[in-house]
Design a protein around this motif. Structure first.
Motif, PDB file in Angstrom:
ATOM      1  N   LEU A  64       0.828  -1.205   0.000  1.00  0.00           N
ATOM      2  CA  LEU A  64       0.000   0.000   0.000  1.00  0.00           C
ATOM      3  C   LEU A  64       0.859   1.251   0.000  1.00  0.00           C
ATOM      4  N   ALA A  65       1.885   1.275   0.841  1.00  0.00           N
ATOM      5  CA  ALA A  65       2.739   2.461   0.944  1.00  0.00           C
ATOM      6  C   ALA A  65       3.527   2.720  -0.331  1.00  0.00           C
ATOM      7  N   GLU A  66       3.880   1.678  -1.061  1.00  0.00           N
ATOM      8  CA  GLU A  66       4.690   1.837  -2.268  1.00  0.00           C
ATOM      9  C   GLU A  66       3.855   2.084  -3.517  1.00  0.00           C
ATOM     10  N   GLN A  72       0.480   5.663   0.639  1.00  0.00           N
ATOM     11  CA  GLN A  72       1.479   5.921   1.666  1.00  0.00           C
ATOM     12  C   GLN A  72       0.847   6.600   2.877  1.00  0.00           C
ATOM     13  N   LEU A  73      -0.066   7.527   2.620  1.00  0.00           N
ATOM     14  CA  LEU A  73      -0.727   8.229   3.718  1.00  0.00           C
ATOM     15  C   LEU A  73      -1.599   7.279   4.534  1.00  0.00           C
ATOM     16  N   LEU A  74      -2.365   6.437   3.851  1.00  0.00           N
ATOM     17  CA  LEU A  74      -3.237   5.500   4.548  1.00  0.00           C
ATOM     18  C   LEU A  74      -2.428   4.432   5.282  1.00  0.00           C
ATOM     19  N   ALA A  75      -1.335   3.995   4.685  1.00  0.00           N
ATOM     20  CA  ALA A  75      -0.485   3.002   5.340  1.00  0.00           C
ATOM     21  C   ALA A  75       0.124   3.555   6.620  1.00  0.00           C
ATOM     22  N   ALA A  76       0.453   4.843   6.621  1.00  0.00           N
ATOM     23  CA  ALA A  76       0.996   5.456   7.828  1.00  0.00           C
ATOM     24  C   ALA A  76      -0.027   5.423   8.962  1.00  0.00           C
ATOM     25  N   ALA A  77      -1.303   5.665   8.623  1.00  0.00           N
ATOM     26  CA  ALA A  77      -2.351   5.600   9.645  1.00  0.00           C
ATOM     27  C   ALA A  77      -2.538   4.177  10.152  1.00  0.00           C
ATOM     28  N   LEU A  78      -2.498   3.215   9.254  1.00  0.00           N
ATOM     29  CA  LEU A  78      -2.708   1.825   9.656  1.00  0.00           C
ATOM     30  C   LEU A  78      -1.552   1.286  10.487  1.00  0.00           C
ATOM     31  N   HIS A  98       5.403  15.032   4.064  1.00  0.00           N
ATOM     32  CA  HIS A  98       6.391  14.407   3.178  1.00  0.00           C
ATOM     33  C   HIS A  98       5.779  14.097   1.809  1.00  0.00           C
ATOM     34  N   VAL A  99       4.540  13.628   1.814  1.00  0.00           N
ATOM     35  CA  VAL A  99       3.878  13.289   0.553  1.00  0.00           C
ATOM     36  C   VAL A  99       3.687  14.544  -0.301  1.00  0.00           C
ATOM     37  N   VAL A 100       3.242  15.633   0.322  1.00  0.00           N
ATOM     38  CA  VAL A 100       3.037  16.877  -0.419  1.00  0.00           C
ATOM     39  C   VAL A 100       4.360  17.411  -0.950  1.00  0.00           C
ATOM     40  N   GLU A 185      -8.464  15.960  -1.299  1.00  0.00           N
ATOM     41  CA  GLU A 185      -9.067  14.634  -1.420  1.00  0.00           C
ATOM     42  C   GLU A 185      -8.344  13.607  -0.554  1.00  0.00           C
ATOM     43  N   MET A 186      -7.035  13.702  -0.465  1.00  0.00           N
ATOM     44  CA  MET A 186      -6.287  12.781   0.391  1.00  0.00           C
ATOM     45  C   MET A 186      -6.633  12.993   1.861  1.00  0.00           C
ATOM     46  N   GLU A 187      -6.839  14.235   2.252  1.00  0.00           N
ATOM     47  CA  GLU A 187      -7.240  14.517   3.629  1.00  0.00           C
ATOM     48  C   GLU A 187      -8.608  13.913   3.930  1.00  0.00           C
ATOM     49  N   GLN A 188      -9.515  13.986   2.964  1.00  0.00           N
ATOM     50  CA  GLN A 188     -10.831  13.388   3.160  1.00  0.00           C
ATOM     51  C   GLN A 188     -10.734  11.885   3.350  1.00  0.00           C
ATOM     52  N   GLN A 189      -9.936  11.224   2.524  1.00  0.00           N
ATOM     53  CA  GLN A 189      -9.783   9.773   2.642  1.00  0.00           C
ATOM     54  C   GLN A 189      -9.111   9.393   3.958  1.00  0.00           C
ATOM     55  N   ALA A 190      -8.124  10.170   4.378  1.00  0.00           N
ATOM     56  CA  ALA A 190      -7.450   9.883   5.642  1.00  0.00           C
ATOM     57  C   ALA A 190      -8.402  10.061   6.822  1.00  0.00           C
ATOM     58  N   THR A 191      -9.259  11.069   6.752  1.00  0.00           N
ATOM     59  CA  THR A 191     -10.230  11.289   7.832  1.00  0.00           C
ATOM     60  C   THR A 191     -11.227  10.151   7.910  1.00  0.00           C
TER      61      THR A 191
END
Length: 216
Positions: A64-66, A72-78, A98-100, A185-191
């Protein structure tokens, strides 16, 4: 076209270098910032389903992170899913920076080219005018061809600098806006994932208090 570029004098060299660098950055960013490469369709829902089913082994998280910036963002949360909500949120924010930063790679250089393009053109213009006046001082006004050469050099440099700077500025703004949209959009998915991971957290303290009251 080659004759026109050669007529611009040595000041055309940095302008041509800037144009080549700008073109390379634009092509690279167009490829890297494709929507399906940054926000793969359905990835957020798939990851939330993994969380519900408990399919969170290290192999899943590594893949997922790669796979994409969103992954990568979602993998960090998991990876810190068993910690309190605030710690998960902090990990998402740290990883998001880092992603941005990676998504904005080379955009500063593109913006710099948009800024210095007209200045390089102005430098070539000044050099052409100086050359013209020096020739006038040396030979008087008897040879208008030399004067025309200096004026032509000045105008070619000015036009070339603007031709490089205007597209670079427009594309720099375009890529910035694109990255900003991806970040939202990435912030929405992370939330959504954060809510999924912490949905059952408030229930545990209430059940312990209830048990204590029953025991009392």
């Amino acid at each position: 076209m080659l004759d026109i570029l050669l007529a611009g004098g040595w000041a055309m060299v940095p302008i041509l270098i800037c144009s080549a660098v700008a073109l390379a950055i634009v092509l690279e960013r167009c490829w890297t910032l494709r929507r399906k490469a940054v926000l793969p369709p359905g990835l957020g829902e798939e990851v939330r389903a993994w969380a519900r089913r408990g399919q969170l082994d290290p192999a899943h998280l590594q893949a997922l992170a790669e796979g994409s910036p969103l992954g990568q963002l979602l993998a960090a949360a998991l990876s810190v899913r068993n910690r309190p909500r605030e710690e998960i949120k902090e990990r998402i924010e740290d990883t998001g920076r880092h992603v941005v930063h990676r998504m904005e790679r080379y955009l500063t250089t593109l913006g710099t080219i948009a800024l210095i393009g007209p200045l390089l053109g102005l430098l070539g213009t000044v050099i052409g005018l100086i050359r013209m006046f020096m020739q006038v001082m040396a030979g008087g006004m008897a040879d208008p061809t030399r004067m025309a050469g200096g004026i032509g050099e000045a105008l070619i440099c000015t036009a070339s600098g603007l031709v490089v700077a205007i597209p670079a500025y427009v594309l720099h703004r375009y890529f910035r806006a694109k990255v900003d949209g991806y970040c939202v959009e990435m912030e929405q998915q992370a939330t959504l994932l954060l809510d999924e991971l912490t949905a059952a957290a408030p229930a545990a303290p209430r059940s312990r208090r209830a048990a204590g009251q029953e025991a009392g």
